[in-house]
Design a protein around this motif. Structure first.
Motif, PDB file in Angstrom:
ATOM      1  N   PRO A  62     -10.387   3.054   0.305  1.00 57.55           N
ATOM      2  CA  PRO A  62     -10.567   2.724  -1.115  1.00 57.55           C
ATOM      3  C   PRO A  62      -9.242   2.275  -1.731  1.00 57.55           C
ATOM      4  O   PRO A  62      -8.201   2.901  -1.499  1.00 57.55           O
ATOM      5  CB  PRO A  62     -11.029   4.056  -1.726  1.00 57.55           C
ATOM      6  CG  PRO A  62     -11.620   4.810  -0.583  1.00 57.55           C
ATOM      7  CD  PRO A  62     -10.810   4.428   0.615  1.00 57.55           C
ATOM      8  N   PRO A  63      -9.241   1.196  -2.502  1.00 54.29           N
ATOM      9  CA  PRO A  63      -7.980   0.663  -3.040  1.00 54.29           C
ATOM     10  C   PRO A  63      -7.223   1.643  -3.910  1.00 54.29           C
ATOM     11  O   PRO A  63      -5.985   1.623  -3.945  1.00 54.29           O
ATOM     12  CB  PRO A  63      -8.422  -0.578  -3.829  1.00 54.29           C
ATOM     13  CG  PRO A  63      -9.878  -0.406  -4.055  1.00 54.29           C
ATOM     14  CD  PRO A  63     -10.400   0.382  -2.908  1.00 54.29           C
ATOM     15  N   GLU A  64      -7.937   2.523  -4.621  1.00 55.83           N
ATOM     16  CA  GLU A  64      -7.245   3.464  -5.503  1.00 55.83           C
ATOM     17  C   GLU A  64      -6.334   4.419  -4.741  1.00 55.83           C
ATOM     18  O   GLU A  64      -5.395   4.984  -5.302  1.00 55.83           O
ATOM     19  CB  GLU A  64      -8.242   4.257  -6.358  1.00 55.83           C
ATOM     20  CG  GLU A  64      -9.281   5.036  -5.576  1.00 55.83           C
ATOM     21  CD  GLU A  64     -10.565   4.258  -5.358  1.00 55.83           C
ATOM     22  OE1 GLU A  64     -11.595   4.912  -5.116  1.00 55.83           O
ATOM     23  OE2 GLU A  64     -10.536   3.010  -5.428  1.00 55.83           O
ATOM     24  N   GLU A  65      -6.594   4.583  -3.448  1.00 54.26           N
ATOM     25  CA  GLU A  65      -5.737   5.459  -2.649  1.00 54.26           C
ATOM     26  C   GLU A  65      -4.336   4.874  -2.472  1.00 54.26           C
ATOM     27  O   GLU A  65      -3.390   5.601  -2.181  1.00 54.26           O
ATOM     28  CB  GLU A  65      -6.375   5.721  -1.290  1.00 54.26           C
ATOM     29  CG  GLU A  65      -7.668   6.526  -1.342  1.00 54.26           C
ATOM     30  CD  GLU A  65      -7.465   7.913  -1.925  1.00 54.26           C
ATOM     31  OE1 GLU A  65      -6.533   8.627  -1.483  1.00 54.26           O
ATOM     32  OE2 GLU A  65      -8.219   8.283  -2.836  1.00 54.26           O
ATOM     33  N   PHE A  66      -4.194   3.562  -2.638  1.00 53.80           N
ATOM     34  CA  PHE A  66      -2.882   2.936  -2.524  1.00 53.80           C
ATOM     35  C   PHE A  66      -2.117   2.983  -3.843  1.00 53.80           C
ATOM     36  O   PHE A  66      -0.963   2.562  -3.913  1.00 53.80           O
ATOM     37  CB  PHE A  66      -3.018   1.485  -2.065  1.00 53.80           C
ATOM     38  CG  PHE A  66      -3.449   1.362  -0.634  1.00 53.80           C
ATOM     39  CD1 PHE A  66      -2.522   1.390   0.394  1.00 53.80           C
ATOM     40  CD2 PHE A  66      -4.792   1.239  -0.308  1.00 53.80           C
ATOM     41  CE1 PHE A  66      -2.913   1.285   1.714  1.00 53.80           C
ATOM     42  CE2 PHE A  66      -5.198   1.138   1.011  1.00 53.80           C
ATOM     43  CZ  PHE A  66      -4.252   1.160   2.032  1.00 53.80           C
ATOM     44  N   LEU A  67      -2.766   3.476  -4.886  1.00 52.89           N
ATOM     45  CA  LEU A  67      -2.128   3.571  -6.191  1.00 52.89           C
ATOM     46  C   LEU A  67      -1.560   4.955  -6.452  1.00 52.89           C
ATOM     47  O   LEU A  67      -1.145   5.266  -7.571  1.00 52.89           O
ATOM     48  CB  LEU A  67      -3.121   3.190  -7.296  1.00 52.89           C
ATOM     49  CG  LEU A  67      -3.678   1.766  -7.217  1.00 52.89           C
ATOM     50  CD1 LEU A  67      -4.707   1.539  -8.316  1.00 52.89           C
ATOM     51  CD2 LEU A  67      -2.566   0.726  -7.313  1.00 52.89           C
ATOM     52  N   LYS A  68      -1.554   5.791  -5.442  1.00 53.81           N
ATOM     53  CA  LYS A  68      -0.984   7.125  -5.604  1.00 53.81           C
ATOM     54  C   LYS A  68      -0.356   7.570  -4.288  1.00 53.81           C
ATOM     55  O   LYS A  68      -0.668   7.054  -3.217  1.00 53.81           O
ATOM     56  CB  LYS A  68      -2.048   8.127  -6.042  1.00 53.81           C
ATOM     57  CG  LYS A  68      -3.222   8.267  -5.095  1.00 53.81           C
ATOM     58  CD  LYS A  68      -4.285   9.168  -5.689  1.00 53.81           C
ATOM     59  CE  LYS A  68      -5.517   9.237  -4.799  1.00 53.81           C
ATOM     60  NZ  LYS A  68      -6.586  10.049  -5.392  1.00 53.81           N
ATOM     61  N   THR A  69       0.547   8.504  -4.404  1.00 54.39           N
ATOM     62  CA  THR A  69       1.192   9.070  -3.236  1.00 54.39           C
ATOM     63  C   THR A  69       1.302  10.567  -3.429  1.00 54.39           C
ATOM     64  O   THR A  69       1.380  11.044  -4.565  1.00 54.39           O
ATOM     65  CB  THR A  69       2.587   8.456  -3.005  1.00 54.39           C
ATOM     66  OG1 THR A  69       3.224   9.114  -1.922  1.00 54.39           O
ATOM     67  CG2 THR A  69       3.464   8.587  -4.236  1.00 54.39           C
ATOM     68  N   ARG A  70       1.299  11.294  -2.353  1.00 55.85           N
ATOM     69  CA  ARG A  70       1.403  12.743  -2.462  1.00 55.85           C
ATOM     70  C   ARG A  70       2.800  13.179  -2.874  1.00 55.85           C
ATOM     71  O   ARG A  70       2.993  14.278  -3.366  1.00 55.85           O
ATOM     72  CB  ARG A  70       1.007  13.392  -1.137  1.00 55.85           C
ATOM     73  CG  ARG A  70      -0.486  13.225  -0.856  1.00 55.85           C
ATOM     74  CD  ARG A  70      -0.917  14.007   0.358  1.00 55.85           C
ATOM     75  NE  ARG A  70      -2.348  13.841   0.583  1.00 55.85           N
ATOM     76  CZ  ARG A  70      -3.021  14.431   1.560  1.00 55.85           C
ATOM     77  NH1 ARG A  70      -2.390  15.218   2.410  1.00 55.85           N
ATOM     78  NH2 ARG A  70      -4.314  14.238   1.697  1.00 55.85           N
ATOM     79  N   LYS A  71       3.782  12.314  -2.675  1.00 52.09           N
ATOM     80  CA  LYS A  71       5.117  12.600  -3.180  1.00 52.09           C
ATOM     81  C   LYS A  71       5.125  12.350  -4.681  1.00 52.09           C
ATOM     82  O   LYS A  71       4.559  11.381  -5.149  1.00 52.09           O
ATOM     83  CB  LYS A  71       6.146  11.706  -2.489  1.00 52.09           C
ATOM     84  CG  LYS A  71       6.285  11.954  -1.002  1.00 52.09           C
ATOM     85  CD  LYS A  71       7.318  11.026  -0.403  1.00 52.09           C
ATOM     86  CE  LYS A  71       7.460  11.256   1.095  1.00 52.09           C
ATOM     87  NZ  LYS A  71       8.458  10.328   1.701  1.00 52.09           N
ATOM     88  N   ARG A  72       5.779  13.218  -5.439  1.00 52.50           N
ATOM     89  CA  ARG A  72       5.828  13.086  -6.895  1.00 52.50           C
ATOM     90  C   ARG A  72       6.857  12.022  -7.277  1.00 52.50           C
ATOM     91  O   ARG A  72       7.887  12.296  -7.874  1.00 52.50           O
ATOM     92  CB  ARG A  72       6.162  14.422  -7.543  1.00 52.50           C
ATOM     93  CG  ARG A  72       5.282  15.570  -7.096  1.00 52.50           C
ATOM     94  CD  ARG A  72       3.840  15.388  -7.513  1.00 52.50           C
ATOM     95  NE  ARG A  72       3.614  15.761  -8.893  1.00 52.50           N
ATOM     96  CZ  ARG A  72       2.438  15.750  -9.468  1.00 52.50           C
ATOM     97  NH1 ARG A  72       1.380  15.359  -8.799  1.00 52.50           N
ATOM     98  NH2 ARG A  72       2.323  16.105 -10.728  1.00 52.50           N
ATOM     99  N   ARG A  73       6.569  10.804  -6.910  1.00 49.99           N
ATOM    100  CA  ARG A  73       7.510   9.707  -7.104  1.00 49.99           C
ATOM    101  C   ARG A  73       7.569   9.325  -8.581  1.00 49.99           C
ATOM    102  O   ARG A  73       6.544   9.134  -9.224  1.00 49.99           O
ATOM    103  CB  ARG A  73       7.074   8.525  -6.258  1.00 49.99           C
ATOM    104  CG  ARG A  73       8.156   7.510  -6.003  1.00 49.99           C
ATOM    105  CD  ARG A  73       7.684   6.451  -5.046  1.00 49.99           C
ATOM    106  NE  ARG A  73       8.810   5.714  -4.487  1.00 49.99           N
ATOM    107  CZ  ARG A  73       8.689   4.638  -3.742  1.00 49.99           C
ATOM    108  NH1 ARG A  73       7.489   4.158  -3.464  1.00 49.99           N
ATOM    109  NH2 ARG A  73       9.752   4.028  -3.262  1.00 49.99           N
TER     110      ARG A  73
END
Length: 204
Positions: A62-73
């Motif tokens: 899903p594209p929305e998965e590329f809009l977040k990261t588990r690191k608190r960037r």
């Protein structure tokens, strides 16, 4: 790369069809439903034109998965990795859907993505004008759910701080003009904004 991807995201799509959450229709993950002009296969809903899935490795994600990261960037970061380039491509696709004047094929090396608490909230694209060599701000985009929080101002300020002296803004809209006014770079005279010296405008 695939094992790294699988560790980063909560789920992947194994099926050859995906369901559009907005329209409710099943869309096949085949070339006739791919985004035009993208080297990375992106499945588009033929009804609402929303992005449904992105091919990453051998899986549809899903594209929305590329809009977040588990690191608190947090902060503005240049686009360097394949994953970041795909994040930018998804953001620019979203921008294009809202504003047809935005370009999809922007140079990733000339873009900065704004991350807030691990979410890619937007980006800006800047380059140098060949005609005069001045820095030019080409695009600024913030996802709708993150607007009215000062993020566009933050990105424009970052660009200005990294480009002292005279600069150019490409095809400014009302929002960017109001931000430039707030930053003391333009003023409203009658119905039009005029530069106070540092900023000039260009339209292609």
């Amino acid at each position: 790369m695939l094992s790294e991807t699988e560790s980063l995201y909560q789920f992947v799509i194994d099926a050859e069809t995906v369901k559009c959450r907005k329209c409710g229709i099943e869309v096949s993950c085949t070339w006739e439903n791919f985004a035009i002009g993208s080297q990375t296969p992106i499945v588009i809903c033929p009804e609402c034109l929303g992005m449904l899935a992105v091919k990453w490795g051998q899986r549809w994600i899903p594209p929305e998965e590329f809009l977040k990261t588990r690191k608190r960037r947090n902060g503005l970061f240049p686009v360097k990795t394949p994953r970041e380039r795909l994040t930018l491509k998804i953001l620019s696709f979203m921008a294009k859907r809202e504003n047809f004047e935005f370009c999809l094929g922007i140079n990733a090396s000339k873009c900065m993505i704004l991350w807030v608490e691990g979410e890619a909230v937007g980006y800006y694209y800047a380059y140098k004008l060949k005609s005069c060599g001045l820095p030019c701000l080409g695009q600024v985009y913030v996802r709708p759910e993150f607007r009215r929080r000062g993020y566009a101002t933050r990105m424009i300020q970052h660009w200005l701080e990294n480009n002292p002296g005279k600069v150019v803004v490409e095809s400014p809209n009302d929002i960017s003009l109001r931000i430039l006014e707030k930053l003391g770079l333009v003023k409203l005279e009658g119905e039009y904004y005029v530069s106070l010296g540092r900023v000039s405008f260009v339209t292609f």
